[in-house]
Write an enzyme that holds these catalytic residues in place. Structure first.
Site, PDB file in Angstrom:
ATOM      1  CE  LYS A 187      -2.195  -1.468   3.724  1.00 53.58           C
ATOM      2  NZ  LYS A 187      -1.507  -2.766   3.833  1.00 53.58           N
ATOM      3  CB  THR A 188       3.735   2.329   2.147  1.00 54.02           C
ATOM      4  OG1 THR A 188       2.989   2.026   3.323  1.00 54.02           O
ATOM      5  CG2 THR A 188       4.539   3.590   2.357  1.00 54.02           C
ATOM      6  CG  ASP A 234       0.006   3.287   6.915  1.00 56.08           C
ATOM      7  OD1 ASP A 234      -0.843   2.597   6.311  1.00 56.08           O
ATOM      8  OD2 ASP A 234       1.020   2.804   7.439  1.00 56.08           O
ATOM      9  CB  THR A 255      -4.861  -3.326   8.190  1.00 52.49           C
ATOM     10  OG1 THR A 255      -5.129  -2.559   9.358  1.00 52.49           O
ATOM     11  CG2 THR A 255      -3.418  -3.141   7.771  1.00 52.49           C
ATOM     12  NE  ARG A 266       6.627  -4.142   5.706  1.00 51.49           N
ATOM     13  CZ  ARG A 266       5.491  -3.517   5.959  1.00 51.49           C
ATOM     14  NH1 ARG A 266       4.583  -4.096   6.701  1.00 51.49           N
ATOM     15  NH2 ARG A 266       5.250  -2.325   5.467  1.00 51.49           N
TER      16      ARG A 266
END
Ligand code: ADP
Length: 341
Positions: free
Chosen positions: A67-68, A112, A161, A220
């Site tokens: 997302k980031t 975020d 999330t 990640r």
């Protein structure tokens, strides 16, 4: 400041810097999520042709799926500056007013955990997203007045999330919403291949596939496991990894053969052994493993559901037969339940 950690994990500045260096900077480099990539490309192309900021974008999905990275790509591909913030940092409408009024024309604002913003700020954001305007309250009580303030047009990229926690009026103001899915092992292999080149680690395809298989569908985690394998090679004075080196490194970090970590296994174990396979409420399950319910719901559960180990029913969470098989527990009846203790 955006928090790039997995839940409960200590912050390591060096790791964050490496994570930053491994981020793709264009949609072409961004692996997987083909549909979302196509939709975003269209959105960015249209904005560029019409020389206006892109529509507001909402990205949802478990941590570590990109997302980031996508927010950074939006800024990079549209040649606009990027401002990073997060819901927990916006605890008052004034925090948001300060942030919004300092944006330059066309800037991309990434928030975020947008579901964790203060309610008063959320309401201010509605107007800002729609009309690029906010009302600032001056004074208190009967003498309070609101002063309108025009903002520079901007693109908001919100990440969450827990999209279910987002109020509908906020969700409706995003022109584009996308849910990021867990990645297939072949896609993670491509992420690892790219990162291995950048980190100078030589990996044969079998070693790459093994890391991908144990990465919980999450880029990640794939990058993080690759770094642990690299550490293992450095310590053992080796330049290339084989499958034994991968196994040895990842076993040290408590990542099991299918990529489940300590918390995943604790949740499964509680579900199967203490609660006899459920159904059990999320809160009870969280207490049993000593973890926040929010972490179980947004980090652990989505993956266990995705691989068919856990089910969600109206009465609570249940263990599926695959979970019993993975834990080596023969059947529901063979387990001593919580009630028997
Ligand atoms: P999120 O914001 O969803 O928690 P991030 O965007 O911070 O996830 O991604 C975590 C890491 O995973 C980043 O360092 C990035 O390098 C990597 N990553 C995520 N998605 C992709 C992708 N599709 N392709 C390549 N790398 C990715």
């Amino acid at each position: 400041m955006v928090d790039f950690r997995e839940a409960g994990e200590p912050v390591d500045e060096t790791e964050l810097a490496i994570e930053g260096a491994l981020r793709p900077t264009s949609l072409a480099e961004f692996v997987g999520q083909q549909k979302v990539r196509g939709q975003m490309q269209l959105l960015l192309d249209a904005a560029r042709i019409q020389q206006r900021p892109a529509d507001h974008i909402l990205l949802s999905g478990p941590p570590g799926l990109g997302k980031t990275t996508l927010a950074m790509i939006v800024a990079h591909e549209s040649g606009r500056p990027l401002r990073l913030s997060s819901g927990p940092a916006i605890q008052h409408a004034g925090d948001l007013a300060a942030l919004l009024s300092s944006l330059t024309p066309g800037e991309v604002l990434f928030i975020d955990e947008v579901h964790r913003m203060a309610r008063s700020a959320e309401e201010m954001l509605y107007l800002a997203m729609e009309d690029f305007r906010i009302d600032i309250m001056v004074g208190k009580g009967a003498g309070a007045t609101s002063i309108p303030l025009d903002l520079a047009p901007f693109t908001l990229v919100g990440a969450t999330t827990r999209s279910g926690l987002l109020p509908n009026p906020l969700r409706d103001r995003f022109g584009f919403t996308a849910h990021l899915e867990f990645y297939e092992p072949e896609e993670l292999e491509r992420v690892i291949e790219r990162s291995a080149v950048m980190l100078g680690v030589s990996l044969p395809p079998a070693a790459r596939a093994e890391i991908a298989r144990r990465s919980r569908g999450t880029p990640r985690i794939a990058n993080r496991l690759l770094r642990r394998v690299r550490d293992y090679l450095v310590v053992h004075g080796r330049t290339g990894a084989d499958i034994e080196a991968v196994d040895a490194a990842l076993d040290l970090y408590d990542v099991d053969a299918i990529g489940l970590d300590r918390l995943d296994r604790a949740v499964l174990d509680a579900l199967v052994r203490r609660f006899r396979g459920g159904p059990v409420g999320l809160g009870t399950l969280a207490v049993a493993v000593g973890e926040e319910a929010d972490t179980i719901e947004s980090v652990v559960e989505p993956y266990l559901v995705r691989i068919g180990f856990m089910g969600r029913t109206p009465r609570g969470r249940i263990a599926m037969p695959e979970a019993y098989a993975h834990l080596g527990v023969p059947s529901v009846d063979s387990v001593l339940g919580f009630d028997d203790l």
